[in-house]
Design an enzyme around this catalytic site. Structure first.
Site, PDB file in Angstrom:
ATOM      1  N   HIS A   1      26.877  34.620  40.793  1.00  0.00           N
ATOM      2  CA  HIS A   1      27.752  33.820  41.668  1.00  0.00           C
ATOM      3  C   HIS A   1      28.326  34.603  42.843  1.00  0.00           C
ATOM      4  O   HIS A   1      28.977  34.030  43.708  1.00  0.00           O
ATOM      5  CB  HIS A   1      28.911  33.218  40.858  1.00  0.00           C
ATOM      6  CG  HIS A   1      29.979  34.216  40.523  1.00  0.00           C
ATOM      7  ND1 HIS A   1      29.853  35.099  39.480  1.00  0.00           N
ATOM      8  CD2 HIS A   1      31.169  34.491  41.111  1.00  0.00           C
ATOM      9  CE1 HIS A   1      30.934  35.860  39.427  1.00  0.00           C
ATOM     10  NE2 HIS A   1      31.748  35.525  40.411  1.00  0.00           N
TER      11      HIS A   1
HETATM   12  C1  UD1 Z   1      36.150  33.242  42.578  1.00  0.00           C
HETATM   13  C2  UD1 Z   1      36.697  34.669  42.753  1.00  0.00           C
HETATM   14  C3  UD1 Z   1      35.764  35.667  42.074  1.00  0.00           C
HETATM   15  C4  UD1 Z   1      35.479  35.276  40.644  1.00  0.00           C
HETATM   16  C5  UD1 Z   1      34.935  33.854  40.633  1.00  0.00           C
HETATM   17  C6  UD1 Z   1      34.592  33.332  39.263  1.00  0.00           C
HETATM   18  C7  UD1 Z   1      37.885  35.165  44.857  1.00  0.00           C
HETATM   19  C8  UD1 Z   1      37.767  35.830  46.167  1.00  0.00           C
HETATM   20  N1  UD1 Z   1      36.747  35.038  44.173  1.00  0.00           N
HETATM   21  O1  UD1 Z   1      34.906  33.174  43.278  1.00  0.00           O
HETATM   22  O2  UD1 Z   1      36.394  36.934  42.085  1.00  0.00           O
HETATM   23  O3  UD1 Z   1      34.523  36.171  40.114  1.00  0.00           O
HETATM   24  O4  UD1 Z   1      35.954  33.008  41.201  1.00  0.00           O
HETATM   25  O5  UD1 Z   1      33.989  32.070  39.400  1.00  0.00           O
HETATM   26  O6  UD1 Z   1      38.972  34.778  44.485  1.00  0.00           O
HETATM   27  N2  UD1 Z   1      33.864  25.317  43.393  1.00  0.00           N
HETATM   28  C9  UD1 Z   1      33.705  24.137  42.710  1.00  0.00           C
HETATM   29  N3  UD1 Z   1      34.539  23.896  41.658  1.00  0.00           N
HETATM   30  C10 UD1 Z   1      35.502  24.756  41.262  1.00  0.00           C
HETATM   31  C11 UD1 Z   1      35.659  25.957  41.983  1.00  0.00           C
HETATM   32  C12 UD1 Z   1      34.835  26.225  43.037  1.00  0.00           C
HETATM   33  O7  UD1 Z   1      32.856  23.329  43.029  1.00  0.00           O
HETATM   34  O8  UD1 Z   1      36.216  24.470  40.282  1.00  0.00           O
HETATM   35  C13 UD1 Z   1      32.953  25.624  44.520  1.00  0.00           C
HETATM   36  C14 UD1 Z   1      33.545  25.246  45.860  1.00  0.00           C
HETATM   37  O9  UD1 Z   1      32.508  24.769  46.650  1.00  0.00           O
HETATM   38  C15 UD1 Z   1      34.024  26.577  46.401  1.00  0.00           C
HETATM   39  C16 UD1 Z   1      33.024  27.558  45.789  1.00  0.00           C
HETATM   40  O10 UD1 Z   1      32.668  26.996  44.521  1.00  0.00           O
HETATM   41  O11 UD1 Z   1      34.038  26.619  47.786  1.00  0.00           O
HETATM   42  C17 UD1 Z   1      33.571  28.922  45.592  1.00  0.00           C
HETATM   43  O12 UD1 Z   1      34.806  28.872  44.876  1.00  0.00           O
HETATM   44  P1  UD1 Z   1      35.945  29.981  45.160  1.00  0.00           P
HETATM   45  O13 UD1 Z   1      37.083  29.784  44.245  1.00  0.00           O
HETATM   46  O14 UD1 Z   1      36.213  30.080  46.611  1.00  0.00           O
HETATM   47  O15 UD1 Z   1      35.217  31.338  44.801  1.00  0.00           O
HETATM   48  P2  UD1 Z   1      34.245  31.754  43.618  1.00  0.00           P
HETATM   49  O16 UD1 Z   1      32.917  32.019  44.221  1.00  0.00           O
HETATM   50  O17 UD1 Z   1      34.296  30.864  42.419  1.00  0.00           O
END
Ligand code: UD1
Length: 380
Positions: free
Chosen positions: A221
């Site tokens: 991821h």
């Molecule tokens: C975040 C953390 C990372 C951790 C990871 C675990 C930061 C900078 N990154 O990254 O350290 O390893 O979580 O997953 O804080 N999304 C969904 N549903 C959700 C959450 C996210 O669809 O419940 C999608 C959204 O499109 C979002 C993307 O995933 O834009 C990324 O989510 P985000 O929380 O920004 O970062 P992660 O890549 O999950």
């Protein structure tokens, strides 16, 4: 008099870190632990499933912030949490790990005091004590957003609870006062031991017709891997080639799924009979797959630690790690896309190194943290 302690939870890896501590604090008569969910992760299977598995009550406070750019997400959490601090006046704020909400809540709390907000809002405390659980980890790679979150959080927090002795060394090297640093061990191992009975009982892997020790599990991821279309295509190819040697379970993170779809790569994965594509798994299900796997391919942080604790080979698709103890002492190896196929062959043919368990990865970290809190808050 009870002490109100906020436990900040935001994203999937945070829930495992707050759970053992929340349960330990609930058993203390002097403590009133409150879960503050910032809403960084909001999907059922990225958030709610973890609350259920880890037997956490509903968050006492929900900020509902959601996704956004790094600045947007951090700023929205700061704005929302500043109001909460002013209204609720917690005695202590515990942030965990290294996600955007970790630094956002730390900064909001630290600035309450420095900006004089405490006086403006008639605070009866100068400012809440800020404690960072899983402090001191460093990848020395600032292109990783988490590294910036770690450094900034550790500069501002009052108490730094470290998971391994390299954390203490990093903090001292950065000029942090020795008195702020307390080596408490790895809280993720507490979660694993707390849920071990449930994890071992489940046998979800057999429902997918897998045999113990005869399949791999993969998670990917990190933006550095999955946001780069060329690399994502190579990773897709790697998963396909590996699944032709032994079955591969692949729970797909929302970020990764979106990118696979956009780059037309999802279909080729779906067509492979040896690849089991799943939605993100809850904690107990995921750990059941890990417990019974031959090896793990990942770019996660926490999984490097869990596999070291379990003695399972872990091939980490990253150029560096903030958890070097898993390499020097554990079963982790950093790999790149061009060499990982050789590492996979080594694991399959039984040539991979054996590891040992780092100090204080023993399931007793939450109780060491509770002792530390009692001494900080002067609880008899
Ligand atoms: C975040 C953390 C990372 C951790 C990871 C675990 C930061 C900078 N990154 O990254 O350290 O390893 O979580 O997953 O804080 N999304 C969904 N549903 C959700 C959450 C996210 O669809 O419940 C999608 C959204 O499109 C979002 C993307 O995933 O834009 C990324 O989510 P985000 O929380 O920004 O970062 P992660 O890549 O999950």
């Amino acid at each position: 008099m009870t002490s109100t302690i906020h436990l900040i939870a935001a994203a999937r890896p945070n829930f495992m870190k707050i759970a053992p501590l929340f349960h330990a604090l609930q058993r203390e008569s002097w403590a009133e632990p409150v879960i503050v969910h910032t809403g960084q992760h909001y999907d059922l299977n990225m958030s709610d499933a973890f609350f259920r598995d880890l037997q956490l009550s509903e968050p006492g406070i929900h900020l509902g912030v959601g996704s956004g750019t790094h600045a947007e997400q951090t700023a929205k959490v700061m704005m929302a949490y500043e109001k909460v601090i002013v209204e609720k006046q917690p005695d202590m704020i515990i942030v965990v790990g290294d996600v955007n909400s970790t630094i956002a809540c730390t900064m909001a709390a630290a600035k309450i005091w420095y900006t004089g907000l405490a006086n403006r809002f008639n605070f009866n405390v100068e400012r809440p004590v800020i404690a960072h659980l899983e402090a001191g980890l460093r990848s020395r790679d600032r292109s990783m957003p988490e590294e910036i979150n770690r450094i900034a959080t550790d500069v501002l927090a009052d108490i730094l609870w470290t998971p391994s002795s390299d954390g203490d060394e990093n903090l001292l090297h950065e000029g942090i006062d020795r008195e702020k640093i307390v080596f408490v061990g790895n809280i993720m191992i507490d979660s694993l031991e707390m849920m071990r009975k449930h994890i071992e009982k489940l046998d979800i892997y057999t429902k997918h017709k897998l045999k113990k020790g005869e399949y791999a599990i993969a998670t990917l991821h990190r933006p550095s891997n999955v946001d780069n279309p060329e690399l994502l295509a190579k990773l897709t190819d790697l998963l396909i080639r590996t699944s032709r040697k032994l079955p591969v379970v692949f729970p797909v993170h929302p970020r990764t799924r979106k990118n696979l779809e956009q780059n037309d790569l999802l279909k080729s994965l779906e067509q492979e009979s040896g690849l089991i594509l799943l939605e993100p798994q809850s904690y107990i299900k995921f750990m059941n797959f890990v417990f019974n796997s031959r090896f793990v391919i990942t770019d996660s942080g926490g999984i490097q630690e869990e596999t070291t604790y379990l003695g399972i080979p872990c091939l980490t698709l990253r150029p560096n790690t903030e958890r070097p103890v898993t390499i020097h002492q554990g079963t982790n190896k950093l790999c790149d896309i061009d060499s990982v196929a050789n590492d996979i062959n080594d694991v399959i043919s039984g040539k991979f190194k054996k590891g040992s368990i780092p100090e204080y990865w023993d399931g007793k970290t939450a109780s060491r943290v509770v002792s530390s809190i009692k001494s900080i808050l002067n609880i008899g």
